[in-house]
Design an enzyme around this catalytic site. Structure first.
Site: not given
Length: 626
Positions: A303, A344, A397, A510, A515, A519, A557-558
């Protein structure tokens, strides 16, 4: 008294280290010290919006003011053409300094260990201007008698032979190549040097080796004399700031006070040095890319893991990642149906359903209509399915592979959706969404009635009866360093449990916290999460080689954080960079594949193609789950 910011042993000059839980940024040497805003010099400070106040508010350790003597008054200005009665040394600097000392109970900063160098650049005749300054300072004993403020005379200076005739609170900016200054070393506050005399470097790339050596020589000379040093007339950009820290330059010269302060204040979080290195699996490549049957698929989603995140992990592992040994590589375009930048929910749903949808939507189309997930499609074909994560199992996700809601924050609803999903194994955190719910339902009990074995501890899974399994372990949500290889254990158990399925299996695993760390713009945390995920990738690659009918796909996912890597040393495991956002970016993300038909995932395509490509390589199967 002058406190030396750092004295650096040249042997270790380029070794940057993040140490302790607080991640203190240091240069490793004989006497390491911390780089912070205390090591910043506000050059031409008087040109700022609020002279002195702005740099002091930002915590600069050194501030410079140019002064001119005109009609017995000391003006602050770069040149005589810009003298103004509104910019006098007294009202622009001395009075605000006294106010700061008063506000901080006798110290220039609230941190009583801090000091401020006030460099006063004499632009007019040295003797008369300095005499006027001394006369003015007699009216300000709060400053002259304060050990946390050091006054250093630069620019035009009187003869060095007269230095000792000036008050004890007056120091001078030294020229390290002037023997007269060295003879009066006790009156030298710091050394300053014109950068152009040592290098013609423009701040791009690295400093040419010969020029860099000359810079290090003068830095070493200053430190041998137990004095700090700064260079003036330097390039003034991020790359320069990194290079000057690596060289052990004590005060970094800048006209970009806000930008450099932000750089320093975020440097600790945006830098990492890894000490632990995991061993890589050596892939056999015997079935990689072969046009043979694919019975099983392992989809690993990092993620928020873009190429910069992967490369930071590669650097942190001192030049190796399992994922970089996967030869089939593609790029996935991640935009949502309603936004250039996905979340997500939309990205996970695109991979899980083959359909683009809106941000915040889970397993539904842009109109909110449920779309069948890959897990459901494959379960109808007899394929066993598993979902594991280092986050909450009801987060976007993992939820995209079994739930259907138009708002990702409805995590209790998502948890209830799992009871209707045909998923054999679910592992992660998030037990709070299954029990003590507002609706009074005990979903764990309902799962047991559906013949699931339920546990709250990953270490107990091998004692569970051979049935469908749900593990909701709060440790899964801990950072990698504290969760005791949860993802590896979950993957190992999952593959052992379903590997012998005659109809094949599909696993979505995952790595959620790459992620989270991105962040938070926290490089050290992020690097460790990438490394933790890569260990699982190595295990999966080994399984591919042994099983011969399994395809491994690794993607994201990004991308999160808009990360740019700006400095690093692979052999030291050191990496540093800048996050441009605390949210997602629109950049395409890598797709890696290993195993039979891995080349199917080469190329550039929409993230919805991952769903289609997985079904394509698995081919159609007949018969439902018994």
């Amino acid at each position: 008294m002058i406190r030396i910011a750092r004295i650096v042993n040249e042997k270790y000059r380029y070794a940057l280290s993040i140490v302790s839980a607080l991640s203190v940024f240091v240069i490793v040497g004989a006497q390491p010290g911390t780089y912070s805003v205390a090591n910043l010099h506000a050059h031409n400070d008087y040109a700022s919006n609020i002279p002195f106040v702005q740099a002091h508010r930002l915590g600069f350790g050194s501030i410079e003011a140019d002064i001119h003597l005109r009609n017995d008054t000391l003006f602050v200005a770069h040149d005589s053409k810009h003298l103004s009665k509104d910019m006098l040394l007294e009202n622009a600097y001395l009075q605000p300094i006294e106010k700061a000392i008063e506000n901080n109970n006798g110290y220039i900063y609230k941190d009583t260990a801090r000091e401020l160098l006030l460099l006063i650049d004499l632009k007019t005749n040295a003797d008369s201007t300095l005499d006027a300054l001394v006369a003015l300072l007699k009216k300000h004993p709060v400053i002259t008698g304060n050990s946390s403020v050091q006054i250093i005379i630069t620019g035009n200076q009187p003869l060095p032979s007269t230095f000792k005739s000036y008050p004890a609170y007056i120091f001078f900016d030294g020229n390290i190549n002037d023997t007269r200054h060295l003879q009066n070393i006790d009156k030298i506050g710091l050394f300053s040097a014109e950068f152009g005399k040592f290098s013609k470097w423009n701040g791009k790339g690295i400093i040419p080796a010969a020029e860099y050596r000359s810079i290090l020589t003068v830095v070493d000379k200053a430190h041998a004399l137990h004095k700090p040093i700064r260079f003036w007339g330097t390039p003034d950009n991020i790359n320069t700031w990194y290079r000057f820290m690596a060289a052990g330059i004590d005060y970094i010269n800048t006209d970009k006070v806000e930008a450099l302060a932000h750089f320093q204040n975020t440097l600790q979080k945006s830098s990492s040095v890894s000490t632990r290195v995991h061993e890589l699996y050596k892939p056999l490549y015997k079935v990689d890319g072969a046009n043979t049957r694919v019975k099983n698929v392992i989809l690993i989603i990092g993620d928020g893991t873009g190429l910069a995140q992967w490369y930071s992990g590669y650097t942190g592992n001192k030049g190796g990642l399992n994922v970089f040994n996967m030869r089939s590589i593609g790029l996935s375009k991640t935009s949502a149906d309603d936004s250039y930048i996905t979340d997500s929910g939309a990205a996970g749903s695109a991979m899980a359903t083959g359909k683009k949808t809106n941000n915040r939507f889970i397993g539904v189309d842009p109109h909110g209509k449920a779309v069948q997930s890959l897990s459901a499609v494959l379960a109808k074909q007899g394929v066993h399915t598993a979902i594991i994560t280092t986050g909450d199992v009801t987060d976007a996700t993992p939820a995209a592979f079994y739930s259907h809601v138009s708002e990702r924050s409805k995590m209790d609803t998502i948890a209830a959706d799992f009871l209707n999903a045909r998923v054999d194994i679910l592992m992660g955190s998030g037990i709070e969404h299954f029990i003590a719910r507002k609706d009074g339902r005990d979903l764990l009990n309902e799962l047991r009635q559906k013949k699931y074995s339920v546990s709250t501890n990953i270490n107990s899974v091998n004692t569970l009866t051979p049935s469908n399994v749900v593990v909701l372990d709060s440790n899964a949500a801990l950072p990698a360093a504290r969760r005791d290889n949860f993802l590896q254990k979950a993957m190992t158990f999952t593959l052992q449990r379903i590997a012998k399925s005659k109809d094949g299996f599909f696993v979505m695993a995952e790595g959620a916290q790459v992620d989270w760390a991105a962040h938070a713009n926290n490089m050290s945390w992020m690097v460790e999460e990438v490394k933790d995920l890569d260990k699982v990738i190595g295990d999966a690659m080994k399984f591919v080689d042994e099983n011969k009918e399994t395809l491994l796909i690794v993607t994201a996912d990004h991308e999160t954080g808009g990360l740019t890597l700006l400095d690093g040393t692979i052999r030291k495991g050191y990496v540093s960079g800048r996050f441009s956002t605390d949210d997602h970016s629109a950049i395409a993300v890598p797709v890696f594949a290993y195993g039979p038909q891995s080349t199917t995932f080469s190329g550039v395509y929409e993230n919805t193609e991952i769903y289609k490509k997985i079904l394509s390589v698995l081919k159609s199967r007949s018969g439902g789950r018994k």
